[in-house]
Design a protein around this motif. Structure first.
Motif, PDB file in Angstrom:
ATOM      1  N   ILE A  37     -96.506  -6.070  58.677  1.00  0.00           N
ATOM      2  CA  ILE A  37     -96.144  -4.200  59.450  1.00  0.00           C
ATOM      3  C   ILE A  37     -94.939  -2.996  58.640  1.00  0.00           C
ATOM      4  N   LEU A  38     -95.150  -2.382  58.807  1.00  0.00           N
ATOM      5  CA  LEU A  38     -93.774  -1.376  58.533  1.00  0.00           C
ATOM      6  C   LEU A  38     -92.293  -2.023  58.871  1.00  0.00           C
ATOM      7  N   ALA A  39     -91.766  -1.477  57.569  1.00  0.00           N
ATOM      8  CA  ALA A  39     -90.273  -2.204  58.526  1.00  0.00           C
ATOM      9  C   ALA A  39     -90.416  -1.392  60.432  1.00  0.00           C
ATOM     10  N   VAL A  92     -91.521  -5.777  53.940  1.00  0.00           N
ATOM     11  CA  VAL A  92     -90.529  -4.888  54.544  1.00  0.00           C
ATOM     12  C   VAL A  92     -90.119  -4.533  52.889  1.00  0.00           C
ATOM     13  N   LEU A  93     -89.625  -3.638  52.268  1.00  0.00           N
ATOM     14  CA  LEU A  93     -89.200  -3.285  51.114  1.00  0.00           C
ATOM     15  C   LEU A  93     -87.404  -3.583  51.186  1.00  0.00           C
ATOM     16  N   GLN A  94     -86.838  -3.390  50.133  1.00  0.00           N
ATOM     17  CA  GLN A  94     -85.887  -3.856  49.707  1.00  0.00           C
ATOM     18  C   GLN A  94     -84.712  -3.466  50.656  1.00  0.00           C
ATOM     19  N   GLU A  95     -84.846  -1.946  49.804  1.00  0.00           N
ATOM     20  CA  GLU A  95     -83.706  -0.999  51.081  1.00  0.00           C
ATOM     21  C   GLU A  95     -83.579  -0.805  52.167  1.00  0.00           C
ATOM     22  N   HIS A  96     -84.679  -1.189  53.041  1.00  0.00           N
ATOM     23  CA  HIS A  96     -84.753  -1.378  54.353  1.00  0.00           C
ATOM     24  C   HIS A  96     -84.654  -2.388  55.021  1.00  0.00           C
ATOM     25  N   ARG A  97     -83.398  -3.979  54.467  1.00  0.00           N
ATOM     26  CA  ARG A  97     -83.178  -5.176  54.392  1.00  0.00           C
ATOM     27  C   ARG A  97     -81.930  -5.279  55.554  1.00  0.00           C
ATOM     28  N   THR A 145     -85.319 -16.074  53.536  1.00  0.00           N
ATOM     29  CA  THR A 145     -85.627 -14.901  53.208  1.00  0.00           C
ATOM     30  C   THR A 145     -86.146 -14.988  51.703  1.00  0.00           C
ATOM     31  N   VAL A 146     -87.749 -14.317  51.707  1.00  0.00           N
ATOM     32  CA  VAL A 146     -88.528 -14.776  50.630  1.00  0.00           C
ATOM     33  C   VAL A 146     -88.731 -13.008  50.063  1.00  0.00           C
TER      34      VAL A 146
END
Length: 306
Positions: free
Chosen positions: A242-244, A269-274, A291-292
């Motif tokens: 689901i969303l970050a 999760v998008l990279q910017e929210h890692r 992390t994949v």
């Protein structure tokens, strides 16, 4: 019941933002249509990386649709102002609920994922090769067809990590695709949660379609403090796609329901929210294992200390 289908074409980097906006005002989640090239007379396909993605959502025609549509249009205007080419125009069409599946059938094809998993739309025929695990799926009006990178990563990790006898929790089950995969790969018990009535109905139908209703329990709802305490230490593996922001808010509850040594697969999760997601999961007491990444999307593999 009539529905308004809303469609927005977006750059891959804007998919999460557009999805979150649409989910705020619509019913039953969103469906994400990746750009594909058909192969083998339409029975196979490959995803075209970097090409625009279509996001679909649905508004019930109930007298409130005009206000919701206006708010969505305003939100898209603000997103589009961030950068050229990120978000396209909002497209709409009126459809009947019973026509939805028919309109979508041409978009879904037999999908091979990992070494053994095969997703076969319920209206297509497929003869499995030796050792393949075939899931028959009808997405209905629920997210989860195996096409989006986040779903693919979850399925690949489930194939690697599900063991016979496991108890698995699928949070935000959508069409039930991840719950189905866990059961087909050997999990003894799978609980599948979703806050959408449409998703719950779709997941139950897909469990029945795959003769897995006795091993998959589909539940309307999500984890909160009370429910997580009642389920303390129950699950050997938890998968959430689901969303970050939702993953961050659920992190303490997910850690609670995992058994000592249990695994969390967290995707969407998008990279910017890692950083914020990693920090939330570790603050809940979970330890990073791997992390994949596919394109800009991430999946975290976390373990609860034994």
């Amino acid at each position: 019941m009539q529905w308004i289908e809303l469609t927005v074409q977006a750059h891959p980097e804007a998919v999460e933002s557009v999805s979150e906006l649409l989910m705020r005002y619509t019913h039953g989640g969103v469906a994400i249509e990746e750009p594909i090239e058909l192969l083998d007379d339409g029975q196979e396909y490959r995803i075209l990386p970097g090409h625009p993605v279509k996001i679909h959502a649905y508004l019930a025609v109930d007298g409130k649709e005009e206000e919701a549509q206006q708010r969505i249009a305003e939100g898209l205007w603000h997103l589009a102002s961030i950068g050229a080419g990120l978000v396209g125009e909002l497209e709409t069409r009126l459809i009947r609920e019973e026509d939805w599946a028919s309109a979508w059938k041409e978009s879904y094809h037999v999908t091979h994922i990992g070494r053994r998993l095969v997703i076969c739309p319920s209206w297509r025929e497929y003869t499995p090769a030796e050792g393949e695990v075939v899931m028959t799926l009808d997405p209905g009006m629920a997210f989860g067809t195996g096409l989006h990178p986040t779903t693919r990563m979850c399925l690949e990790e489930l194939e690697r990590r599900v063991q016979p006898g496991m108890r698995v929790l699928d949070l935000g089950t959508g069409s039930g695709i991840l719950a189905l995969a866990a059961a087909l790969l050997g999990a003894d018990e799978v609980d599948a949660y979703d806050i959408s009535d449409v998703a719950v109905a779709s997941a139950r139908e897909n469990a029945e379609r795959n003769h897995l209703s006795e091993r998959i329990r589909v539940i309307h709802g999500t984890l909160d403090e009370e429910r997580s305490l009642a389920l303390t230490g129950r699950y050997h593996l938890l998968v959430v796609n689901i969303l970050a922001g939702v993953i961050c808010s659920l992190a303490p509850f997910m850690a609670t329901v995992l058994a000592p040594g249990g695994l969390l697969l967290a995707s969407g999760v998008l990279q910017e929210h890692r950083d914020k997601v990693e920090q939330a999961l570790q603050a809940a007491g979970l330890c990073p294992m791997a992390t994949v990444q596919t394109d800009d999307w991430l999946l975290f593999v976390m373990r609860k200390p034994a």
